[in-house]
Write an enzyme that holds these catalytic residues in place. Structure first.
Site, PDB file in Angstrom:
ATOM      1  CG  ASP A 219      -4.213-153.950-135.538  1.00 16.96           C
ATOM      2  OD1 ASP A 219      -5.303-154.510-135.696  1.00 16.96           O
ATOM      3  OD2 ASP A 219      -3.682-153.758-134.414  1.00 16.96           O
ATOM      4  CB  ILE A 220      -4.330-148.790-133.347  1.00 17.58           C
ATOM      5  CG1 ILE A 220      -5.097-147.958-134.389  1.00 17.58           C
ATOM      6  CG2 ILE A 220      -3.722-147.896-132.266  1.00 17.58           C
ATOM      7  CD1 ILE A 220      -6.234-147.142-133.822  1.00 17.58           C
ATOM      8  CD  GLU A 262      -7.852-153.162-132.255  1.00 22.09           C
ATOM      9  OE1 GLU A 262      -9.102-153.187-132.148  1.00 22.09           O
ATOM     10  OE2 GLU A 262      -7.095-153.897-131.610  1.00 22.09           O
TER      11      GLU A 262
END
Ligand code: C2E
Length: 351
Positions: A219-220, A262
């Protein structure tokens, strides 16, 4: 696309609608990608529909149409998943039809040839035995009728060959469309649907071969803040950047996918937990090693970091349970300060 929109796109208002779609997309600040074009065409073609209502509501509230949002709108309002299944079914039906037609024709040809041969032999025997003109004429008439039938069969075969080529072309086209429907348009990685299918198949294979299988999810970090600060078009570029690093890491038999806004995943078959962890640390280091620039203004965007979690599949474990454990490890990385890798098995031991 619904039948009503399809009809409009082939009617007198078609170009007017297409122009309005482009204008509206520009006004909303979304890229004219095929998916956005489909969404806005759908919305403007059916202004009373649920999708149009949702787009109006979001525009009025000033909510941005990020890639994740348009993906969600498409998943909810465009019948893409069903389309993929229909395309796959159509391909299988075509295959079945074609092979059944081919075998019928081949069978017909074989029996015609046998029939002709029998008649020829009969003509020769009659001539030798009796020399009866009347009978001989009948048989030779029959023989030429048979040749005629054989000739027709040959021309049928030629036509069949042409249709075979056409069907092969159609199948290739269907395969391209199917691949498109399994690919995330922004990042070119596999999409959620492809990920679900791949993970299910990989779990089955690992179960039957007792080979190791590991799932990593990413996950960003602070992606929302990034989007809010620099705009979602720059946010999309960040997604592409992260995807490009993951894609390079996940050469086959590894498999990378973007499976949420994301969120990304990599499936690692046949690798030990230690090997996967080393690869993941390499991915995080590579992603954070670059300072990105905003293309439109050349502003320094700083480095992007991602958090990761991974879990090694247990015997008999379902894809959903494996994903849940990998997700829990990812959230441990987030809680632990981000830009780090956590292992589900180690967390379980520590607990
Ligand atoms: P893209 O813009 O389509 O670029 C594709 C690839 O072309 C890049 O892969 C890189 O190999 C090369 N490339 C493009 N622009 C430049 C450049 O100005 N300098 C150099 N040295 N190479 C360039 P890469 O690096 O894996 O990036 C993949 C995608 O990630 C890019 O697709 C872009 O969407 C995004 N990205 C990467 N770096 C930046 C950045 O600094 N700013 C922004 N806004 N996006 C970036």
């Amino acid at each position: 696309m619904t039948a009503k929109v399809e009809t409009t796109l082939r009617g007198p208002q078609a170009y007017g609608l297409a122009r309005r779609v482009v204008d509206e997309m520009e006004a909303a600040g979304v890229w004219p990608t095929p998916l956005n074009f489909e969404l806005w065409t759908h919305a403007l073609g059916q202004p009373e529909g649920a999708l149009a209502g949702e787009i109006q509501r979001m525009t009025a509230a000033g909510e941005p149409f990020t890639e994740a949002v348009t993906d969600a709108l498409a998943a909810q309002h465009l019948p893409r998943g069903r389309l993929t299944d229909q395309i796959r079914d159509a391909g299988q039906v075509l295959d079945r039809e074609l092979s059944s037609v081919s075998s019928v024709i081949a069978e017909a040809h074989r029996s015609q040839a046998a029939y002709g041969q029998t008649l020829e032999q009969a003509a020769t025997s009659i001539e030798a035995a009796a020399g009866g003109d009347g009978l001989q004429t009948i048989v030779s008439d029959l023989t030429s009728a048979t040749r005629q039938v054989q000739h027709e069969t040959e021309s049928l075969e030629k036509k069949l060959e042409v249709s075979t080529q056409e069907v092969v072309r159609l199948r290739e086209h269907l395969e391209l469309v199917r691949r498109d429907a399994m690919t995330d348009a922004l990042t070119d990685l596999a999409n959620r649907k492809a990920f679900d299918e791949h993970l299910a198949a990989a779990c089955d294979k690992a179960e039957s071969s007792a080979a190791p299988l590991t799932l990593a999810v990413f996950d960003i970090d602070h992606f929302k803040r990034f989007n809010d600060t620099w705009g979602h078009q720059t946010g999309d570029q960040v997604l592409r950047y992260v995807a490009s690093v993951l894609g390079r890491t996940a050469a086959s038999p590894r498999f990378a996918a973007r499976f949420g806004g994301e969120e990304f995943a990599i499936v690692f078959p046949y690798e030990s937990s230690a090997m996967v962890e080393t690869a993941l640390k390499g991915v995080l280091a590579e992603i954070s090693s670059r300072s990105l620039r905003r293309r439109s203004t050349n502003d320094d965007l700083g480095a992007v970091t991602v958090s990761a979690g991974f879990a090694v599949r247990r015997r008999g474990e379902t894809p959903a349970a494996l994903l849940e454990r990998a997700d829990a490890a990812l959230y441990a990385s987030k809680r632990g300060g981000r830009n780090q890798v956590s292992c589900a098995e180690r967390l379980a031991k520590a607990a």
